[in-house]
Scaffold this motif. Structure first.
Motif, PDB file in Angstrom:
ATOM      1  N   GLN A  45      -7.400  -4.138  -4.669  1.00 14.68           N
ATOM      2  CA  GLN A  45      -6.669  -5.173  -5.396  1.00 14.68           C
ATOM      3  C   GLN A  45      -5.591  -5.800  -4.516  1.00 14.68           C
ATOM      4  N   LEU A  46      -4.885  -4.986  -3.758  1.00 12.86           N
ATOM      5  CA  LEU A  46      -3.819  -5.501  -2.896  1.00 12.86           C
ATOM      6  C   LEU A  46      -4.360  -6.372  -1.754  1.00 12.86           C
ATOM      7  N   ARG A  47      -5.611  -6.173  -1.385  1.00 14.20           N
ATOM      8  CA  ARG A  47      -6.227  -7.007  -0.341  1.00 14.20           C
ATOM      9  C   ARG A  47      -6.640  -8.381  -0.884  1.00 14.20           C
ATOM     10  N   ASN A  48      -6.733  -8.514  -2.202  1.00 14.00           N
ATOM     11  CA  ASN A  48      -7.078  -9.780  -2.836  1.00 14.00           C
ATOM     12  C   ASN A  48      -5.806 -10.631  -2.879  1.00 14.00           C
ATOM     13  N   HIS A  49      -5.798 -11.770  -2.180  1.00 12.97           N
ATOM     14  CA  HIS A  49      -4.569 -12.564  -2.087  1.00 12.97           C
ATOM     15  C   HIS A  49      -4.121 -13.153  -3.425  1.00 12.97           C
ATOM     16  N   ASN A  50      -4.974 -13.135  -4.445  1.00 12.40           N
ATOM     17  CA  ASN A  50      -4.586 -13.624  -5.774  1.00 12.40           C
ATOM     18  C   ASN A  50      -4.069 -12.516  -6.685  1.00 12.40           C
ATOM     19  N   GLU A  67       0.818  -1.217   0.000  1.00  8.55           N
ATOM     20  CA  GLU A  67       0.000   0.000   0.000  1.00  8.55           C
ATOM     21  C   GLU A  67       0.850   1.265   0.000  1.00  8.55           C
ATOM     22  N   LYS A  68       2.029   1.226   0.610  1.00  2.61           N
ATOM     23  CA  LYS A  68       2.884   2.429   0.630  1.00  2.61           C
ATOM     24  C   LYS A  68       3.404   2.778  -0.762  1.00  2.61           C
ATOM     25  N   ASP A  69       3.327   1.812  -1.701  1.00  6.49           N
ATOM     26  CA  ASP A  69       3.800   2.043  -3.067  1.00  6.49           C
ATOM     27  C   ASP A  69       2.718   2.584  -4.002  1.00  6.49           C
ATOM     28  N   ILE A  70       1.506   2.757  -3.515  1.00  9.28           N
ATOM     29  CA  ILE A  70       0.406   3.215  -4.373  1.00  9.28           C
ATOM     30  C   ILE A  70       0.731   4.545  -5.067  1.00  9.28           C
ATOM     31  N   PRO A  71       1.263   5.557  -4.367  1.00  7.20           N
ATOM     32  CA  PRO A  71       1.589   6.802  -5.088  1.00  7.20           C
ATOM     33  C   PRO A  71       2.596   6.580  -6.226  1.00  7.20           C
ATOM     34  N   LEU A  72       3.556   5.688  -6.034  1.00 13.24           N
ATOM     35  CA  LEU A  72       4.532   5.389  -7.079  1.00 13.24           C
ATOM     36  C   LEU A  72       3.845   4.690  -8.257  1.00 13.24           C
ATOM     37  N   ILE A  73       2.974   3.736  -7.985  1.00 13.61           N
ATOM     38  CA  ILE A  73       2.225   3.061  -9.047  1.00 13.61           C
ATOM     39  C   ILE A  73       1.414   4.088  -9.847  1.00 13.61           C
TER      40      ILE A  73
END
Length: 167
Positions: free
Chosen positions: A51-56, A8-14
């Motif tokens: 999306q990141l909470r979805n383990h797949n 989640e900390k990478d969301i701004p970079l994405i």
């Protein structure tokens, strides 16, 4: 090349990498209005968190190991359908194209798909996006096409492509 699993900390970079790559990839294909709409919908904080909470579902940042700079990202979902992983997104910033990052990211994806016991990768690519030729050079083929309503009066006019994993 280093592939670093995103959190989640990478969301701004994405979001920043998506914006940079989209301006190059879609400038001659989509209107500025449609690009802004799609980026705001597909790359919102809440959408990526979900999306990141979805383990797949996995995001990996593509990093140049020599310079340390982030060159793009890949996002995919195992078990999207029966024995199938969906490559939702793979984007590189314009200055990193042609350096092998995309090819290596797809090879990485192939290994992850095998590890997760899927046997097929699918993706959508805009009918006017030259990325289709890149995917074909990596063994993907068109199996269908579709026009998808994405809201706000916009559609995605795509080829549906697949790659079969041989174990």
């Amino acid at each position: 090349m280093i592939l670093k699993e995103a959190t989640e900390k990478d969301i701004p970079l994405i979001q920043e990498l998506a914006g940079r790559s989209w301006k190059s990839a879609y400038a001659d294909i989509l209107s500025e209005e449609q690009m802004k709409y799609m980026l705001s919908e597909m790359y919102s904080q809440s959408e990526i968190e979900s999306q990141l909470r979805n383990h797949n579902y996995h995001y990996f940042l593509i990093q140049d190991e020599d310079s340390g700079s982030f060159e793009g990202f890949i996002g995919y979902e195992h078990h999207y359908s029966d024995k199938t992983t969906k490559l939702h997104r793979i984007y590189l910033v314009p200055e990193s194209k042609g350096k092998g990052f995309g090819k290596k990211a797809l090879q990485f994806l192939n290994e992850k798909v095998k590890e997760n016991e899927d046997s097929r990768i699918i993706l959508n690519v805009n009918k006017h996006n030259t990325a289709r030729q890149f995917y074909e050079s990596q063994g993907y083929s068109v199996y269908d096409e579709g026009v998808f309503d994405i809201g706000n009066g916009f559609v995605m006019d795509d080829y549906l492509m697949e790659f079969l994993i041989h174990k």
